[in-house]
Motif scaffolding. Sequence first.
Motif, short mmCIF file in Angstrom:
data_model
loop_
_atom_site.label_atom_id
_atom_site.label_comp_id
_atom_site.label_asym_id
_atom_site.label_seq_id
_atom_site.Cartn_x
_atom_site.Cartn_y
_atom_site.Cartn_z
N GLY A 164 0.62 -1.43 0.00
CA GLY A 164 -0.61 0.05 0.23
C GLY A 164 0.97 1.07 -0.72
N TYR A 165 1.97 0.94 0.70
CA TYR A 165 2.91 2.77 0.44
C TYR A 165 2.83 2.59 -0.98
N ARG A 166 3.01 4.39 -1.53
CA ARG A 166 2.66 5.51 -2.63
C ARG A 166 3.97 6.25 -2.67
N ALA A 167 4.71 6.19 -3.98
CA ALA A 167 5.40 7.17 -4.16
C ALA A 167 4.70 7.91 -5.74
N SER A 168 5.21 9.04 -5.95
CA SER A 168 4.61 9.44 -6.86
C SER A 168 6.08 10.94 -7.48
N ARG A 169 6.00 10.92 -8.47
CA ARG A 169 7.02 12.34 -8.98
C ARG A 169 5.83 12.97 -10.12
N SER A 170 7.21 14.33 -10.43
CA SER A 170 6.52 14.76 -11.60
C SER A 170 7.77 14.29 -13.19
N TYR A 171 7.12 14.02 -14.37
CA TYR A 171 8.03 14.39 -15.59
C TYR A 171 7.10 14.69 -16.50
N SER A 172 8.35 15.13 -17.16
CA SER A 172 7.13 16.26 -18.50
C SER A 172 6.68 14.80 -19.51
N VAL A 173 6.67 15.07 -20.51
CA VAL A 173 5.98 14.57 -21.91
C VAL A 173 6.68 14.57 -22.74
N ALA A 174 7.45 13.90 -23.68
CA ALA A 174 8.43 14.29 -24.16
C ALA A 174 7.10 14.02 -25.80
N SER A 175 6.31 13.47 -25.35
CA SER A 175 5.66 13.54 -27.08
C SER A 175 4.38 14.62 -26.91
N PRO A 176 4.12 14.99 -27.90
CA PRO A 176 2.92 15.52 -28.52
C PRO A 176 1.60 15.35 -29.11
#
Length: 250
Positions: free
Chosen positions: A63-75
């Motif tokens: 149940g442990y959660r981790a999140s991060r932000s990533y730029s999208v490379a595809s249009p």
Amino acid sequence: MSSATSETDAAPAEPVVFRWHEAEVVAVEAITPSVKSVRLRCAIAGRQRAGQHVDVRLTAADGYRASRSYSVASPPDGTGTLELMIEGLADGEVSGWFFADAAIGDRVELRGPIGGSFSWDGPDGGPLLLAAGGSGIVPLLAMLRRRAQVAPEIPAALIYSVRTRAEAIALTELESRDREETNFTLVLRTTREGEGGRIDADAVEAALARTGAPGKVFICGSNRFVSPTADLIVSAGVPPGLVRTERFGE
């Protein structure tokens, strides 16, 4: 009296950008020694503007959660998928999983797309002056891909700073665009090999010589890359109000 809630009384639905959506890994490919391309099938694919990012969330068996932000490379490309380019960091809970363990068929969650001012589409116009340090190329790559789709006539120049050519993300694609796209120029600087050195006034001048006065400027990279690069561009006569920046790390 009925206790049912009518549509008019119901709480408004949560905007789609704030909701988590299940995504399936459909492709994983190493593109540099430390970066992998991960393509995900998800309901939010195609809603992004070039330059935006998404939040990615992993949930462990306990149940442990981790999140991060990533730029999208595809249009937006009509495939129902979007591409992330993720650098495997030694202490990265999310990036480490993607780099070492992610496989086709695995499922994660995505939320977004996020980011308004740091984004571009054809009707926004140009010319475009782009500057990236290291993995900061990813959102700018999405802009260049979108430009090729919808507005290849808009002049664009990319100043790209990396330590070595082997660490440059999508370098084969960028050099191909430099050769084949009349209105695109790549100015590459390597800081640990060759004679390119760091981005300087000459690199900015070379880019501006091809684009003319830019209508849009986007800079992405580490804090120590973005500020001096923005200063160089403004010193070359570009109005500060045109410059949009996105920063990460140190």
